[in-house]
Design an enzyme around this catalytic site. Structure first.
Site, mmCIF file in Angstrom:
data_model
loop_
_atom_site.group_PDB
_atom_site.id
_atom_site.type_symbol
_atom_site.label_atom_id
_atom_site.label_comp_id
_atom_site.label_asym_id
_atom_site.label_seq_id
_atom_site.Cartn_x
_atom_site.Cartn_y
_atom_site.Cartn_z
ATOM 1 C CG HIS A 115 2.132 3.439 -2.769
ATOM 2 N ND1 HIS A 115 1.754 2.330 -2.053
ATOM 3 C CD2 HIS A 115 2.445 4.372 -1.852
ATOM 4 C CE1 HIS A 115 1.837 2.586 -0.752
ATOM 5 N NE2 HIS A 115 2.265 3.819 -0.606
ATOM 6 C CG ASP A 138 -0.929 -3.839 0.120
ATOM 7 O OD1 ASP A 138 -0.030 -4.009 -0.724
ATOM 8 O OD2 ASP A 138 -0.989 -2.848 0.861
#
Lengths: 317, 434
Positions: free
Chosen positions: B189, B315
């Site tokens: 991330h 996601d």
């Protein structure tokens, strides 16, 4: 002497959540109505009955002295029953959510709720869950519409007009709801707006708000008719935006020397509470060019006008 | 489930699209004993095994089941948000036949026993395949490397600290170096938390107008630039978990051109929505990383077309009412997406922004290749993870009909075109829309 407000003006909306979306006519109408209350407030007999029987709740999630007092006085002078709720005494401290608080209060059938909250958008969120009129008394860094209206009234009474004036808004633009509401209102009324601040206190994208941008006070105050100082919001400064209060005062604090950069006779404003010696010098704050005390007086009149205008839309009005 | 429960299935007269070999034909697909037998014209006419369930798919699309490379599920520890069972129901309804779940659970998936727990729970409760990614660092704390070798052996398909970035460059360097020995992929991330600061949405005019603090694009590019340098130093396979802006694509392009083993995903949200969709503080559109500008969205879509962005994922991040019905700055980030990723992606196809083959490749074939999974293809002998889609079916999303435990969808009441009408996992129909 009796002063009867013109019943003709109607604000065609249920809530006042921001200046955004108000037309020039709406703003002028509110300012005209405010003028009548300025006169009324200078009388011995200040009481009206237009909100008689109405319940007004002042719901303050963030501490405020002058705004809350101003709304309370405004409601009482119009005859409303006014109740104050603030975080120190409310269930918010016990973990109740904003929405739950809204639903609870709604069940008590208020007519108008005045809300201040530390988060941008919180007042709008609350308004969606509530049946009565909602007035935004400041939400986060978003809007503070009655402050912008009282500033406009103060300017109009001193300069006779707003259009064409150059207003310099100085200081912590990034965190300021006062700045946002003022920029929108002053633009709508045809003023020139310039923001003056160190780059760290300017929100990225500010140049697209229809304002001129300056990074130093000499350039920023040049030709200004009005110098509007903002409070440095130290409580919102999570992180280093300016190195120290003394450096900030040195470059951005309004003292007599910097005020001289503005137009002769330029008027000085501040929404309060002031950090004397941080963004404004006492000599200027209390000086002949200061309108700061008048702003407070206008605050009550403007809030009466907003309450009055919204109450004309209430059921059975 | 016994193999004998599964009758052969013939999906007849369908438009068959298989991105693993660029196949786009009208024909039949035969499934038997949990695997794909073949896909071609005229299987039905030539005769099929006795007892075959022949399903007419005229006008419909048949494609490999989707592999969702990034979904947050609440097991272990946060089953009120989502269980493997509820997530798998949502996945099946959305055409996702394989969920790659993320390790930021409670406790984190950072040891082989927890990987095993997830795999067992999934085996017993989920109706689609589930593979976990495991943490890069113990407790997702960004300090000590996990047992990458043992975790991989236990079934972790890649390594990530989920929605957290590994701040310490030394830790990241070592993880890349060590993971390289096991051919394990590091999925990261890329958001510098210090540059995010108190920001809650994309930095710029719109945030300024809402009175919200912004997150600069540099929060993403700075972290990705660092990572690329570390990959150059350490080698290894690296995957940017969720890229959002045009600036990032330049960084990716340079890395790929330099021959580094670098790939990237974008979320379905970032390729179909932009910051303006937040409108009046809609917290369902508060995401991490944040929705960006329309120019960025367009750049992402273009990059899917060129293959610069390899994967489109959901996601999926279930958040309940208590964490979303709050002022914007205080609301939790995240949106659910397992059930809507394909139908949202079809918006791009219908709008002419992406062709169907490309979209399906990014949602099935590429994730399978990157993770070393057998799906994402309709080749003979492949697992029969297959979806049937009515690409033209118009519908309105009613959040109450969603199978996910939480209803935080950005497509709340959206008009959509195209939906999955049948999902087959290992040769068995696990979802049917009637």
């Amino acid at each position: 002497m009796t002063i009867a407000p013109k019943p003709s003006f109607v604000l065609s909306r249920r809530h006042l959540l921001g200046i955004e979306g108000l037309s020039q006519q709406d703003i002028s109408g509110l300012l005209d109505l405010s003028e009548e209350f300025v006169e009324l407030n200078r009388q011995v007999e200040k009481k009206r009955t237009s909100l008689r029987g109405r319940t007004q709740i002042n719901l303050f999630f963030e501490v405020s002295t002058r705004t809350q007092a101003s709304f309370e006085l405004a409601g009482k002078r119009l005859g409303a029953d006014v109740m104050n709720m603030s975080t120190s005494s409310s269930s918010m401290r016990k973990g109740e959510t904003l929405i739950d608080t809204a639903i609870t209060l709604n069940a008590m059938h208020p007519d108008i709720i005045v809300v201040r909250h530390h988060a941008s958008g919180a007042v709008e969120l609350l308004a969606r869950k509530i049946d009565c009129s909602v007035i935004n008394a400041g939400d986060g860094s978003h809007e503070h519409p009655t402050q912008a209206l009282l500033d406009a009234l103060t300017i109009r009474r001193n300069k006779g007009h707003i259009d064409g004036l150059l207003v310099a808004i100085c200081g912590d633009i990034l965190h300021s709801r006062v700045a946002r509401s003022n920029i929108i209102l002053l633009n709508a009324m045809g003023a020139r707006v310039r923001v003056v601040a160190p780059s760290t206190l300017l929100p990225p994208g500010i140049e697209r708000f229809g304002v001129e941008v300056a990074r130093d006070m000499r350039e920023g105050l040049a030709d200004a008719d009005i110098v509007m100082m903002l409070r440095l919001q130290r409580e919102r400064m999570n992180g280093s935006y300016v190195p120290s209060m003394s450096e900030y005062f040195h470059y951005y604090g309004l003292d007599e020397k910097k005020l001289a950069y503005a137009k002769p006779g330029a008027m000085v404003m501040h929404p309060g509470p002031m950090n004397r010696g941080v963004e404004i010098d006492s000599l200027v704050a209390d000086g002949a060019q200061s309108l700061i005390r008048e702003q407070v007086e206008m605050g009550v009149a403007v809030r009466m006008a907003v309450l009055e205008a919204l109450s004309r839309n209430l059921p059975n009005a | 489930m016994m193999l004998s429960d599964r009758r052969p299935i013939l999906l007849a007269n369908a438009r068959i699209v298989d991105p693993s070999r660029g196949l786009d034909i009208v024909g039949d697909l035969l499934i038997a004993e949990g695997t794909i037998r073949e896909a071609k014209k005229g299987i039905g006419a030539a005769g099929v095994p006795e007892g075959t369930d022949v399903i007419d798919c005229r006008g419909k699309l048949v494609a490999p089941g989707l592999i969702d490379m990034r979904a947050f599920i609440g097991e272990p520890g946060e089953a009120s948000r989502e269980t493997l069972a509820s997530a798998s129901q949502a996945a099946a309804a959305g055409g996702v036949t394989t969920i790659i779940c993320q390790p930021d659970t409670s406790p984190a998936i950072d040891n082989p026993a927890t990987v095993d727990f997830v795999l067992r729970r999934a085996r017993d409760n989920a109706i689609v395949h589930v593979h976990p990614m495991a943490a890069i660092t113990k407790g997702l704390e960004g300090k000590e490397m996990t047992e990458i070798g043992l975790l991989k052996a236990a079934g972790a398909v890649a390594f990530t600290d989920g929605a957290k970035s590994v701040i310490n460059a030394q830790v990241m360097r070592r993880a890349l170096t060590y993971a390289g020995d096991f051919d394990a992929m590091i999925v990261h991330h890329t958001e510098d938390p210090n540059l995010i600061g108190d920001g809650v949405m994309n930095e710029g005019e719109f945030a300024a107008r809402l009175g919200l603090l912004g997150i600069p694009k540099a929060a993403e590019t700075v972290m990705l630039e660092r990572d690329i340098r570390l990959v150059a130093l350490a080698g290894g396979r690296y995957h940017a978990a969720s890229v959002t802006c045009a600036d990032t694509l330049e960084v990716l392009r340079r890395a790929k051109d330099a021959g580094l083993n670098v790939t990237a995903s974008a979320s379905i949200n970032h390729v179909t929505l932009n910051e303006n969709d937040i409108g009046p503080y809609r917290t369902f559109l508060k995401l991490a990383p944040p929705l960006r500008a329309e120019d960025d969205r367009k750049a992402l879509v273009e990059a899917i077309g060129t293959g610069l962005i390899d994967v489109v994922m959901s996601d999926h991040n279930p958040q309940d009412v208590e964490t979303k019905r709050l002022p914007f700055a205080e609301a939790a980030p995240g949106a659910i997406g397992l059930e809507t990723m394909l139908t949202a992606g079809l918006r791009l196809v219908h709008g002419g922004e992406v062709d169907l083959m490309t979209l399906l490749r990014a949602m099935s074939t590429r994730p399978a290749e990157l993770l070393g999974l057998p799906g994402g293809t309709l080749r003979s002998g492949a697992p029969a993870d297959v979806i049937v889609v009515d690409v033209e079916l118009p519908w309105v999303l009613d959040p109450n009909e969603l199978k996910s435990k939480c209803k935080n969808t950005p497509f709340d009441e959206a008009r959509l075109t195209g939906r999955v009408v049948r999902t087959i996992v290992s040769g068995r129909t696990v979802y049917e829309y009637v």
